[in-house]
Structures are given as structure tokens and as C-alpha cells.
Design a protein around this motif. Structure first.
Motif, short mmCIF file in Angstrom:
data_model
loop_
_atom_site.label_atom_id
_atom_site.label_comp_id
_atom_site.label_asym_id
_atom_site.label_seq_id
_atom_site.Cartn_x
_atom_site.Cartn_y
_atom_site.Cartn_z
N HIS A 219 71.10 7.31 8.84
CA HIS A 219 71.61 8.65 9.08
C HIS A 219 72.55 9.06 7.95
CE1 HIS A 219 74.56 5.88 10.88
NE2 HIS A 219 75.47 6.79 10.54
N VAL A 220 72.88 10.33 7.92
CA VAL A 220 73.78 10.90 6.92
C VAL A 220 74.92 11.60 7.65
CG1 VAL A 220 74.00 12.62 5.09
CG2 VAL A 220 71.94 11.22 5.23
N HIS A 221 76.15 11.34 7.20
CA HIS A 221 77.31 12.02 7.77
C HIS A 221 77.61 13.28 6.96
CE1 HIS A 221 78.73 8.98 10.69
NE2 HIS A 221 78.11 8.13 9.89
N VAL A 222 77.87 14.37 7.66
CA VAL A 222 78.21 15.65 7.02
C VAL A 222 79.66 15.96 7.36
CG1 VAL A 222 77.64 18.09 6.77
CG2 VAL A 222 75.83 16.42 7.25
N ARG A 223 80.51 15.98 6.33
CA ARG A 223 81.94 16.21 6.54
C ARG A 223 82.42 17.37 5.67
NH1 ARG A 223 81.46 10.46 6.52
NH2 ARG A 223 82.28 9.50 8.43
N ARG A 224 83.32 18.14 6.21
CA ARG A 224 83.92 19.24 5.46
C ARG A 224 85.10 18.70 4.67
NH1 ARG A 224 84.17 24.93 5.82
NH2 ARG A 224 86.16 25.84 5.27
N ARG A 225 85.01 18.78 3.34
CA ARG A 225 86.08 18.33 2.46
C ARG A 225 86.49 19.47 1.55
NH1 ARG A 225 82.27 13.94 2.22
NH2 ARG A 225 83.13 11.97 3.06
N MET A 226 87.78 19.63 1.37
CA MET A 226 88.29 20.74 0.55
C MET A 226 88.55 20.32 -0.88
SD MET A 226 88.25 23.00 2.91
CE MET A 226 89.03 24.36 2.04
N ASP A 227 88.40 19.03 -1.19
CA ASP A 227 88.80 18.54 -2.51
C ASP A 227 87.64 17.97 -3.31
OD1 ASP A 227 88.37 16.39 -0.85
OD2 ASP A 227 90.20 15.30 -1.41
N ASN A 228 86.40 18.36 -3.00
CA ASN A 228 85.28 17.87 -3.80
C ASN A 228 85.40 18.38 -5.24
OD1 ASN A 228 83.82 16.34 -1.89
ND2 ASN A 228 82.90 18.20 -1.04
N PRO A 229 85.12 17.53 -6.23
CA PRO A 229 85.28 17.96 -7.63
C PRO A 229 84.39 19.13 -8.02
CG PRO A 229 84.15 15.85 -7.50
CD PRO A 229 84.69 16.13 -6.14
N ASN A 230 83.25 19.30 -7.35
CA ASN A 230 82.36 20.42 -7.65
C ASN A 230 82.60 21.60 -6.71
OD1 ASN A 230 81.41 19.28 -5.30
ND2 ASN A 230 79.30 19.00 -6.01
N ARG A 231 83.63 21.49 -5.88
CA ARG A 231 84.02 22.53 -4.91
C ARG A 231 82.92 22.82 -3.89
NH1 ARG A 231 86.26 27.79 -7.32
NH2 ARG A 231 87.02 27.98 -5.18
N ALA A 232 81.99 21.89 -3.73
CA ALA A 232 80.97 22.04 -2.70
C ALA A 232 81.64 21.93 -1.34
CB ALA A 232 79.89 20.97 -2.85
N LEU A 233 81.24 22.80 -0.42
CA LEU A 233 81.94 22.90 0.85
C LEU A 233 80.95 22.99 1.99
CD1 LEU A 233 84.89 23.23 1.95
CD2 LEU A 233 84.48 25.70 1.92
N ALA A 234 81.16 22.15 3.01
CA ALA A 234 80.36 22.24 4.23
C ALA A 234 80.87 23.42 5.04
CB ALA A 234 80.47 20.95 5.03
N LYS A 235 79.97 24.31 5.44
CA LYS A 235 80.38 25.52 6.17
C LYS A 235 80.95 25.16 7.53
CE LYS A 235 78.64 30.06 7.55
NZ LYS A 235 77.45 30.96 7.56
N SER A 236 80.29 24.23 8.23
CA SER A 236 80.76 23.84 9.55
C SER A 236 82.06 23.04 9.43
CB SER A 236 79.70 23.00 10.26
OG SER A 236 80.19 22.49 11.48
N ARG A 237 83.00 23.34 10.30
CA ARG A 237 84.28 22.63 10.28
C ARG A 237 84.26 21.37 11.13
NH1 ARG A 237 85.29 27.74 8.96
NH2 ARG A 237 87.09 28.25 7.68
N HIS A 238 83.12 21.10 11.76
CA HIS A 238 83.00 19.94 12.63
C HIS A 238 82.13 18.87 11.97
CE1 HIS A 238 84.88 22.23 15.86
NE2 HIS A 238 84.03 23.20 15.60
N HIS A 239 82.61 17.64 11.98
CA HIS A 239 81.83 16.52 11.45
C HIS A 239 80.60 16.30 12.32
CE1 HIS A 239 80.93 12.14 11.99
NE2 HIS A 239 80.65 12.30 10.71
#
Length: 364
Positions: A219-239
Motif C-alpha cells: 500500500h501507499v500512504h498519502v500524507r499532507r506535508r507543507m514542507d516538501n521541497p517541490n511544494r507538492a501538496l496533498a489536497k486532502s487534510r486527512h491521512h
């Protein structure tokens, strides 16, 4: 950022508006698009000698017409004799929406008058209310609707067939790109969620208990991180986590072999990194991904955007009878109403329904 065309300095109010988007946790893509649309509005006002703070009704109505009547500059390297491009009404509506948000933001901070903000919307009675809404005794439901908006039909959502997705994967130039396409198609991840993945999010063994994860299977975990170096952002705020197949694990393994040949990539914790152009090893960005999908679209002779793969995954799950609640969780939607866009009837289903009714008639 937005630069003033006269002084070549920063346009302070526009920069503050963009900063507010960042503070709200909007994605870099949203900020980039909004910046272009605000700059377009300011350029229009400068061209028409309007004060952007007080454009007036005629100024805003003129902007709406100008957006669809003014030819767009030709795309670089794609000039064709006699070809003229114009913005669609849908694009004009999107620009006007951003202009409205910018002017309302200015009104809150005292840069724009309340009168100007009041021009942006008008009351409207809805014939059809949101699902589950009680009209009450009045039997009416009133909202503030955008005053400067073209009427038009819903464009619908495009998806890709399994064969089209297989062709995309076959035409991809590298193992990294093949894995990215397959990941989006198989899991329904948004492009920002995929580009924001860390290697520690990839739990691809039969059991991940050795790393402290009790979820069974790859499986793959999807987490919202605000500090990714490429500024990629998960829209959902829930893991959330999304199961993956053995075929996807095999594509990831191929990508790891390709990545291991680039020494600069070893130190990056990001899953998707630059392997073929400088700066090597840096996290893959939104523009990188857009360029890659653009190449595929030209090779295939059809549109193929990242979100089409997400839509394809959702549509396929629903047609295969997967429970809507399960699909909602896989996609990371907070509201079940968001699911309505994904379920549409294809030609085969329509024909099967008609033939079924016809067969019943023959039985009688």
C-alpha cells in the motif's frame, strides 16, 4: 508574485492576495494560476486606463467580453497559418471568479470599496436545491450568484480507457514516467499527492510490521506535508492509505533500478526526482510532470492529463460495483457529494439498457 508593468516593482496588493492563498494551504498550482489571472486583470485595467480598485460595472462587464473576444498569442513552436485561438467561456468564467476573490480580498483590507465588492454578486433563487436540503415553509432557496458569468453547459469529465492508459505507459520514455502514470491510474491519487510522496510512504511488502505499520499487503500512504521541497501538496487534510497491486510494485522496482544509476538521487527522500536533466536528484516538480504529460499527449494525438487518470480510476471502480463509500475513501473525498462527478453512463451501458428493454418487449 505579480509585478507592476509601470514601475517593475511588486504589486503589493496582488502579492498579499497570493500570500493569503499560501496561508490557507492552497497548492502551488492554485497560486500560480491565480497569479496569472490577477495579472491579466491588472493588465486589462492598465490598458483601458481603469483604476483596478474601482473598475465599475462597465469595466467588469468589458473585461468579461474582452476575455472571450481577444485572440490569444500563438503557442511557442506551434504557429499555424490562419489559426486563431480564443479563450472559452468556461476559462473566462474562471478568470472572473479569481478577479472577484481578489477584489473581495481588497475590500476586506480597505483597498477596494464596498460598492465595488457589491457588484460581484446578485441574489438568485435556485430551482433545484442541494441534496438533503430542507426548503422550509417558503419553499425557496436563495444564494448569491456571480454577476459576471457566462451561462454554459457543464463540460463533463474526461476519462481514459484501459487501452489508452496502456498506450500511455508503453510510450513513456522512462521507468519513472511509466510508474507515475500507472500509480495515478491504479490508485486515483492527485498529481500533487503523487509528487509529494516520500520513500517512507511506500509500504510495498506483504507485511509492513517491520516498519511499525499494521496495514497488511502492499500500500501507499498519502500524507499532507507543507514542507516538501517541490511544494507538492496533498489536497486532502486527512491521512489515508491506498492499496496497490503486484504489477505496480514491479513498476516501482524497475524505477528503483533506474534511479540507482543517478548518484545525486540517493540522498533525496522524495519518490519522484529528476533523473535526466539538471538539477539531478531534485524532487520532480509540477512543471516537470506537466511537460511529460504534454509530450505523451502529442505522441498519442489526444488529451492526457494527470487528473484524467484519477477520474478513470474512480469511474472504473464504480462501474465494477465497488461500494461508493470505499471509492470515496480511496479518493480522499471529505463529502459524498464529490462522488457525483465520477459516475456517468458510457455508450455501452446505454445500449445494454435499451437492448434489455427491447428483449422484455419481445418476451411479451
Amino acid at each position: 508574485m505579480v509585478v507592476d508593468a509601470g514601475s517593475f516593482g511588486l504589486q503589493a496588493e496582488a502579492v498579499a492576495f497570493l500570500a493569503s492563498l499560501r496561508a490557507r494551504g492552497c497548492s502551488p498550482n492554485t497560486e500560480r494560476v491565480y497569479a496569472g489571472r490577477v495579472a491579466l486583470y491588472l493588465s486589462y485595467c492598465r490598458m483601458r486606463r481603469l483604476d483596478w480598485r474601482t473598475p465599475g460595472f462597465l469595466g467588469l462587464a468589458g473585461l468579461q467580453r474582452w476575455l472571450v473576444e481577444t485572440p490569444l498569442p500563438p503557442r511557442a513552436g506551434r504557429v499555424r497559418l490562419g489559426s486563431v485561438r480564443y479563450r472559452s467561456r468556461g476559462t473566462a468564467n474562471a478568470v472572473m471568479t479569481v478577479v472577484g476573490e481578489f477584489l473581495r480580498f481588497g475590500a476586506v483590507h480597505g483597498w477596494v470599496s464596498a460598492g465595488t465588492a457589491g457588484l460581484l454578486s446578485q441574489p438568485k433563487l435556485l430551482r433545484f436545491t442541494p441534496p438533503g436540503f430542507d426548503r422550509g415553509e417558503s419553499g425557496q432557496y436563495q444564494v448569491d450568484a456571480a454577476a459576471f458569468r457566462f451561462r454554459g453547459t457543464e463540460p463533463g469529465y474526461e476519462d481514459l480507457s484501459d487501452e489508452q492508459i496502456r498506450r500511455m505507459i508503453a510510450l513513456a520514455a522512462s521507468a519513472r514516467d511509466r510508474f507515475l502514470i500507472a500509480l495515478l491510474a491504479c490508485t486515483g491519487l492527485r498529481i500533487g499527492e503523487a509528487l509529494g510522496l516520500h520513500r517512507g510512504d511506500m509500504h510495498l511488502l506483504a507485511s509492513s510490521r517491520v516498519v511499525g505499520c499494521g496495514i497488511e499487503g502492499p500500500h501507499v500512504h498519502v500524507r499532507r506535508r507543507m514542507d516538501n521541497p517541490n511544494r507538492a501538496l496533498a489536497k486532502s487534510r486527512h491521512h489515508r492509505f491506498v492499496p496497490v497491486t503486484a504489477d505496480l510494485v514491479a513498476l516501482y522496482t524497475d524505477y528503483q533500478y533506474e534511479r540507482d544509476d543517478v548518484a545525486e538521487a540517493a540522498e533525496s527522500e522524495m519518490v519522484f526526482v529528476n533523473l535526466f536533466r539538471a538539477p539531478l536528484g531534485r524532487a520532480m516538480s509540477y512543471p516537470n510532470a506537466k511537460e511529460m504529460f504534454g509530450r505523451l499527449a502529442r505522441a498519442l494525438g489526444q488529451a492526457c492529463r494527470p487528473h484524467m487518470l484519477r477520474h478513470s480510476a474512480a469511474t472504473r471502480w464504480l462501474r465494477d460495483g465497488v461500494d461508493r463509500d470505499v471509492v470515496q475513501r480511496l479518493l480522499g473525498h471529505a463529502s459524498p457529494l464529490s462522488m457525483e462527478r465520477y459516475r456517468h453512463v458510457d455508450d455501452g451501458e446505454a445500449r445494454a439498457a435499451v437492448e434489455h428493454v427491447g428483449s422484455l418487449g419481445e418476451c411479451r
